[in-house]
Design an enzyme around this catalytic site. Structure first.
Site, PDB file in Angstrom:
ATOM      1  N   TYR A  53       0.831  -1.209   0.000  1.00  0.00           N
ATOM      2  CA  TYR A  53       0.000   0.000   0.000  1.00  0.00           C
ATOM      3  C   TYR A  53       0.863   1.256   0.000  1.00  0.00           C
ATOM      4  CZ  TYR A  53      -4.030  -2.914   1.377  1.00  0.00           C
ATOM      5  OH  TYR A  53      -5.031  -3.851   1.433  1.00  0.00           O
ATOM      6  N   SER A 236     -13.620  -3.898   1.436  1.00  0.00           N
ATOM      7  CA  SER A 236     -14.588  -3.262   0.540  1.00  0.00           C
ATOM      8  C   SER A 236     -16.037  -3.485   0.982  1.00  0.00           C
ATOM      9  CB  SER A 236     -14.402  -3.740  -0.907  1.00  0.00           C
ATOM     10  OG  SER A 236     -13.155  -3.355  -1.414  1.00  0.00           O
ATOM     11  N   LEU A 238     -18.111  -1.321   1.539  1.00  0.00           N
ATOM     12  CA  LEU A 238     -18.898  -0.320   0.811  1.00  0.00           C
ATOM     13  C   LEU A 238     -18.725  -0.469  -0.695  1.00  0.00           C
ATOM     14  CD1 LEU A 238     -18.243   2.811   3.065  1.00  0.00           C
ATOM     15  CD2 LEU A 238     -20.229   1.294   3.073  1.00  0.00           C
ATOM     16  N   GLY A 241     -17.046   2.317  -2.494  1.00  0.00           N
ATOM     17  CA  GLY A 241     -17.846   3.533  -2.499  1.00  0.00           C
ATOM     18  C   GLY A 241     -19.166   3.416  -3.220  1.00  0.00           C
ATOM     19  N   LEU A 243     -21.711   1.587  -2.557  1.00  0.00           N
ATOM     20  CA  LEU A 243     -22.848   1.493  -1.648  1.00  0.00           C
ATOM     21  C   LEU A 243     -23.116   2.775  -0.870  1.00  0.00           C
ATOM     22  CD1 LEU A 243     -22.283  -2.190  -0.502  1.00  0.00           C
ATOM     23  CD2 LEU A 243     -24.278  -1.310  -1.751  1.00  0.00           C
ATOM     24  N   THR A 244     -22.300   3.799  -1.080  1.00  0.00           N
ATOM     25  CA  THR A 244     -22.653   5.127  -0.555  1.00  0.00           C
ATOM     26  C   THR A 244     -23.695   5.795  -1.430  1.00  0.00           C
ATOM     27  OG1 THR A 244     -20.983   6.370  -1.824  1.00  0.00           O
ATOM     28  CG2 THR A 244     -20.277   5.400   0.282  1.00  0.00           C
ATOM     29  N   GLY A 245     -23.821   5.311  -2.680  1.00  0.00           N
ATOM     30  CA  GLY A 245     -24.735   5.908  -3.640  1.00  0.00           C
ATOM     31  C   GLY A 245     -24.137   7.056  -4.424  1.00  0.00           C
ATOM     32  N   LYS A 246     -22.857   7.363  -4.179  1.00  0.00           N
ATOM     33  CA  LYS A 246     -22.282   8.566  -4.791  1.00  0.00           C
ATOM     34  C   LYS A 246     -22.050   8.443  -6.291  1.00  0.00           C
ATOM     35  CE  LYS A 246     -17.456   7.440  -3.565  1.00  0.00           C
ATOM     36  NZ  LYS A 246     -16.302   7.877  -2.725  1.00  0.00           N
TER      37      LYS A 246
END
Length: 347
Positions: A53, A236, A238, A241, A243-246
């Site tokens: 990372y 993961s 989300l 990202g 599943l944030t809906g963004k």
């Protein structure tokens, strides 16, 4: 924050874990340090990193920077005893780490020492193998997975050699517990069997992808986890990202992961956004934030989970922490189950 045992080890971890894969590129050191402080203030005691990372993208030039950012925080704060730190040794790779070489009994001690140096600590709480050397079906490889070229005897010898090196590191006080990542049910049971037969450290955890949109873990892996006392470190949760809906409606926020890698590691298919919308709609129907619902759902599963989330900015972290105490009703869980049955595995 709920605390859970890490496998059969003597380590207790929060059931949320702060992922640090953006630390050192998308997330600068000052913001990263503030995020660690915020996580601890919220009751999260668990940090996950890896020698390769940061990601987005991964490169030989930046590999190790996430560990270095954590090391600087430890040196600055002196709060080592307050955190459980997990890191990983890389398997075969395109050249990000050790010129592409993976891990074996010789590499393991060298990799541990280098991670200790970067982290500026005397010990690592959880040391993980980032992916199996024989291959893995994770990261969308499940659609064409072919294990027929694997050599069982070679795999057994490799596992015994690696466990031996990890056992030496435990005896030396350099690591406390071990885990796998991107592993299968067969692989995990073999690691456990060999460890028990040889009196070597036993796997405490497995770090695999798991979210409302990716539920490969729900059958054989779940059974393995319950019967072998293996804690899932779900990455993961989300779905990068989603599943944030963004990203709904084709939105691509500046600085988001999709703005850097439009395919989201193979997660973007023609079904992805429509299926995501099903879960966003469930959240909205019940007056919930979609990200809060996705994280709270992890706590409803019939096997132990510490969900690893990553937030690029401290503002994103603050938003996620606002839902840290959410418990889903039976009605919401039932609607989620029905949605999954009707819309399985969009990627």
């Amino acid at each position: 924050m709920k605390m859970i045992p890490l496998g059969r080890s003597d380590i207790s971890v929060s059931d949320w874990c702060l992922g640090t894969m953006t630390f050192g590129n998308q997330t600068d050191q000052a913001d990263a340090h503030r995020q660690i402080d915020m996580a601890l203030d919220a009751g999260i005691n668990f940090l996950d990193t890896a020698e390769m990372y940061p990601v987005n993208p991964v490169s030989a030039e930046t590999a190790g920077n996430s560990e270095r950012v954590i090391g600087e925080w430890l040196a600055k704060t002196g709060r080592r005893d307050e955190v459980v730190i997990a890191t990983k040794v890389s398997g075969d790779n395109p050249g990000w780490v050790r010129g592409g070489a993976g891990y074996d009994g010789k590499v393991i001690p060298e990799a541990i020492d280098f991670s200790l140096k970067k982290l500026k600590t005397d010990y690592i709480d959880l040391y993980q193998m980032h992916w199996p050397m024989r291959g893995s079906y994770m990261f969308r490889q499940n659609w064409t997975y072919d294990p027929s070229k694997q050599n069982r005897a070679k795999t057994m010898d490799h596992m015994a050699e690696v466990l031996g090196a990890l056992g030496d590191a435990v005896k030396a006080g350099k690591i406390r517990a071990i885990g796998m990542s991107n592993e299968s049910a067969w692989g995990m049971t073999q690691w456990c069997r060999i460890a028990e037969e040889m009196g070597l450290p036993r796997m405490a955890s497995v770090q695999n992808e798991y979210s409302l949109l990716c539920r490969l873990y729900d059958t054989d892996m779940a059974e393995m986890a319950v019967n072998e006392d293996i804690t899932l470190l779900s990455f993961s949760p989300l779905a990068c990202g989603l599943l944030t809906g963004k990203y709904q409606g084709g939105a691509v926020p500046a600085g988001s992961r999709m703005s850097i890698g439009p395919e989201l590691g193979g997660r973007m298919t023609p079904r992805t956004l429509p299926v995501t919308q099903v879960y966003v709609d469930i959240a909205q129907k019940h007056g919930l934030d979609p990200a809060h619902m996705a994280m709270a759902w992890q706590r409803t599963r019939p096997f132990p989970i510490s969900a690893i989330f990553g937030t690029t900015t401290q503002e994103q972290l603050a938003h996620l922490l606002a839902g840290a105490t959410l418990e889903l009703s039976d009605a919401v869980v039932a609607e989620i189950d029905a949605a999954h049955r009707a819309n399985p595995m969009p990627f």
